[in-house]
Design an enzyme around this catalytic site. Structure first.
Site, PDB file in Angstrom:
ATOM      1  CG  ASN A 284      -0.761  -0.281   2.474  1.00  0.00           C
ATOM      2  OD1 ASN A 284      -0.334  -1.355   2.833  1.00  0.00           O
ATOM      3  ND2 ASN A 284      -0.966   0.701   3.322  1.00  0.00           N
ATOM      4  CG  ASP A 285      -0.027   4.090   2.856  1.00  0.00           C
ATOM      5  OD1 ASP A 285      -0.989   3.564   2.287  1.00  0.00           O
ATOM      6  OD2 ASP A 285      -0.079   4.508   4.028  1.00  0.00           O
TER       7      ASP A 285
ATOM      8  CD1 TRP B 151      -2.479  -3.170   4.925  1.00  0.00           C
ATOM      9  CD2 TRP B 151      -3.154  -4.306   6.724  1.00  0.00           C
ATOM     10  NE1 TRP B 151      -2.064  -2.485   6.036  1.00  0.00           N
ATOM     11  CE2 TRP B 151      -2.460  -3.174   7.154  1.00  0.00           C
ATOM     12  CE3 TRP B 151      -3.665  -5.182   7.692  1.00  0.00           C
ATOM     13  CZ2 TRP B 151      -2.270  -2.854   8.499  1.00  0.00           C
ATOM     14  CZ3 TRP B 151      -3.469  -4.872   9.030  1.00  0.00           C
ATOM     15  CH2 TRP B 151      -2.782  -3.717   9.420  1.00  0.00           C
TER      16      TRP B 151
ATOM     17  NE  ARG C 253      -3.211   5.441  10.520  1.00  0.00           N
ATOM     18  CZ  ARG C 253      -4.347   5.320  11.208  1.00  0.00           C
ATOM     19  NH1 ARG C 253      -4.320   5.211  12.521  1.00  0.00           N
ATOM     20  NH2 ARG C 253      -5.511   5.317  10.580  1.00  0.00           N
ATOM     21  CG  ASP C 254       0.185   7.520   8.391  1.00  0.00           C
ATOM     22  OD1 ASP C 254       0.692   6.442   8.747  1.00  0.00           O
ATOM     23  OD2 ASP C 254      -1.002   7.629   8.029  1.00  0.00           O
TER      24      ASP C 254
ATOM     25  CD  GLU D  38      -5.520   6.118   7.040  1.00  0.00           C
ATOM     26  OE1 GLU D  38      -5.462   5.232   7.888  1.00  0.00           O
ATOM     27  OE2 GLU D  38      -5.763   5.874   5.836  1.00  0.00           O
TER      28      GLU D  38
ATOM     29  CD1 TRP E 124      -7.178   2.903   2.729  1.00  0.00           C
ATOM     30  CD2 TRP E 124      -6.931   0.682   2.771  1.00  0.00           C
ATOM     31  NE1 TRP E 124      -5.887   2.636   3.130  1.00  0.00           N
ATOM     32  CE2 TRP E 124      -5.708   1.272   3.165  1.00  0.00           C
ATOM     33  CE3 TRP E 124      -6.992  -0.713   2.720  1.00  0.00           C
ATOM     34  CZ2 TRP E 124      -4.580   0.535   3.507  1.00  0.00           C
ATOM     35  CZ3 TRP E 124      -5.858  -1.452   3.060  1.00  0.00           C
ATOM     36  CH2 TRP E 124      -4.678  -0.829   3.451  1.00  0.00           C
TER      37      TRP E 124
END
Ligand code: FRU
Length: 499
Positions: free
Chosen positions: A44-45, A69, A168-169, A221, A303
């Site tokens: 993913n990312d 995932w 996060r991130d 996100e 998603w």
């Protein structure tokens, strides 16, 4: 004994066959030829986009063990041109009690962390989220002293922990006017982005928050704050704050004063770096040469159905890297995005080019599955122009402009045989826009299962996945009333970047 031996032999050869089957050949159905996909398994990312010593690093969220995932780790690939990629071993693997979630990487040129060895290269430092399922998300450091090949966890981790389940991130860059590292990090449930500062990447002080703002329908996100040059005004910049309100993306353009970000866009307008269903978690490169525009890469998926798309042995791809600029328009500041130049090197010389205007329908029966098409129209009032691509008897994807609705659209409702409720529900996308004297230019990049549409040299972009059956190859350009004039067509196939 013989039987046991035979059984072992059989078992080993079955295992070998399975292993071989799992290794991607880059020839499988729907396998993109000029977009990054991992040899096998889930991604993913994009993470840790960083440039060092003429090499672009692409780290990414990756499950090394399967095509769904899970077991999140940082996969790794490198490139000299952002188009030809070499996949390397997993860089930062999942740990016993936490997964490695999204984040960034910086080159610590001044050795602010003290991680460098005397005489060695500057450290690359990855700043990412350690995810403890159902418990906690905190920010960690890991560093590499051999230009990204091997990684060591910092022993003082976590470097930032608010004792929250969702936090996060992190994206970090050097904020030169203040002489500190600036972290932009997400508070997903609050729909906020938080800014922190640090002298050494280890000790962080909270500065301010931004949001909720714009699109607040999904959790927030993958934020990023970066400086982008103003088109046509050398030496002037604006700050762009880009983030992902799940499952789409949005951006704000404004100023950062060393403490907080102020958006200069009207509050009511939601601005999207991409108007299609399949562009998420895009971030930008760190440490690019000064004369380069910022470059972003996004994850092509959504998603709502990401885990179910019908590709194997891999799942998920990265967008064409985009070079970024900002422009001041009569509606305010807007992001302009173009495919990086290196993509053009894959175009085959013998294409089709037509400079004579006309109002005919035009068809390329065997267009192939990886190509770039440029079409310029003068669209007549009340007409509708369209491109049908990956077209067969029953399947097609349509991209066009409707003057009555004043919108550019992509319709994938009959694009292929992937039957999935969420995918089908998300099958028509449009961009409200009016044309200037009917002028419309579309650059469409089609790559097996990816359609990326760049409108009017990057004013808008729209990305969508489609899964046409093998035979769907016709490309057709037409207009409903045959009153619009085609000014220019250029078509060329693109070579595979994997050979
Ligand atoms: C975005 C995201 C991030 C997270 C990662 C986990 O797609 O949900 O917020 O860090 O994916 O894989």
């Amino acid at each position: 004994m013989k039987k046991v031996f035979l059984a072992i032999l059989l078992a080993t050869s079955i295992l070998q066959a399975v292993a071989q089957q799992n290794i991607g050949t880059y020839e499988e159905p729907w396998r993109p030829k000029f977009h990054f996909t991992p040899e096998k398994n889930w991604i993913n990312d994009p993470n840790g986009l960083v440039y060092m010593d003429s090499t672009y690093h692409l780290f990414y969220q990756h499950n090394p063990f399967g095509n769904h995932w899970g077991h999140m780790s940082w996969g790794h690939a490198i490139s000299k041109d952002l188009v030809h990629w070499k996949q390397l071993p997993v860089a930062i693997p999942e740990q016993k009690d936490f997964m490695i979630f999204s984040g960034c990487a910086v080159v610590d040129v001044q050795n602010t962390t003290g991680f460098a060895k005397p005489g060695g290269p500057p450290p690359i430092v990855a700043i990412f989220t350690a995810h403890r399922e159902g418990k906690n998300q905190s920010q960690y450091l890991s560093f590499s002293l051999d230009k990204g090949l091997t990684w060591t966890f910092f022993e003082g981790n976590p470097v930032l922990d608010l004792h929250k389940k969702d936090f996060r991130d992190p994206q970090v860059s050097w904020y030169a006017p203040g002489g500190f590292w600036l972290m932009t990090v997400s508070q997903p449930l609050e729909k906020q982005v938080s800014f922190f500062r640090s002298k050494d990447l280890k000790d962080w002080t909270h500065l301010s928050n931004f949001g909720p703002a714009g699109d607040t329908t999904g959790i927030w996100e993958c934020p990023g704050l970066f400086k982008v040059p103003v088109e046509g005004k050398t030496g002037t910049y604006k700050y762009v704050l880009m983030q992902s309100p799940s499952p789409y993306m949005q951006y704000f353009i404004g100023e950062f004063d060393g403490n907080s970000f102020r958006s200069e866009n009207e509050n009511a307008t939601v601005l999207r770096p991409d108007h299609g269903p399949d562009y998420y978690a895009a971030i930008t490169y760190e440490n690019l040469p000064r004369d380069m525009n910022p470059v972003s890469i996004g994850w092509i998926n959504n998603w709502n159905y990401a885990n179910d798309i019908p590709t194997t042995p891999w799942k998920g791809s990265m967008s064409i890297p985009r070079a970024l600029m900002v422009r001041y328009t009569d509606k305010g500041w807007r992001l302009i995005q173009k495919p990086v130049d290196a993509i053009a090197a894959l175009e085959e010389e013998k294409g089709v080019e037509m400079k004579e205007p006309g109002n005919f329908p035009y068809s390329i029966p065997m267009a192939g599955k990886s190509w770039h098409l440029t079409v310029k129209w003068t669209v007549a009032d009340s007409d509708q122009v369209q491109i049908q691509l990956a077209k067969g008897h029953e399947q097609e994807t349509r991209v066009g402009y409707d003057t009555k609705q004043k919108e550019l659209f992509l319709d994938r409702s009959h694009s292929g045989s992937f039957i999935h409720p969420a995918f089908q529900k998300l099958s028509r996308y449009s961009i409200p826009m009016s044309l200037n004297h009917g002028d419309l230019k579309l650059d469409i990049y089609f790559d097996q299962s990816i359609v990326e549409v760049f409108v009017n040299d990057g004013e808008y972009v729209l990305t969508a996945q489609v899964f046409p059956d093998e035979k769907e190859e016709e490309l057709r350009i037409s207009s409903q009333l045959s009153r619009s004039r085609v000014q220019y067509i250029r078509f060329s196939n693109l070579r595979s970047a994997w050979k």
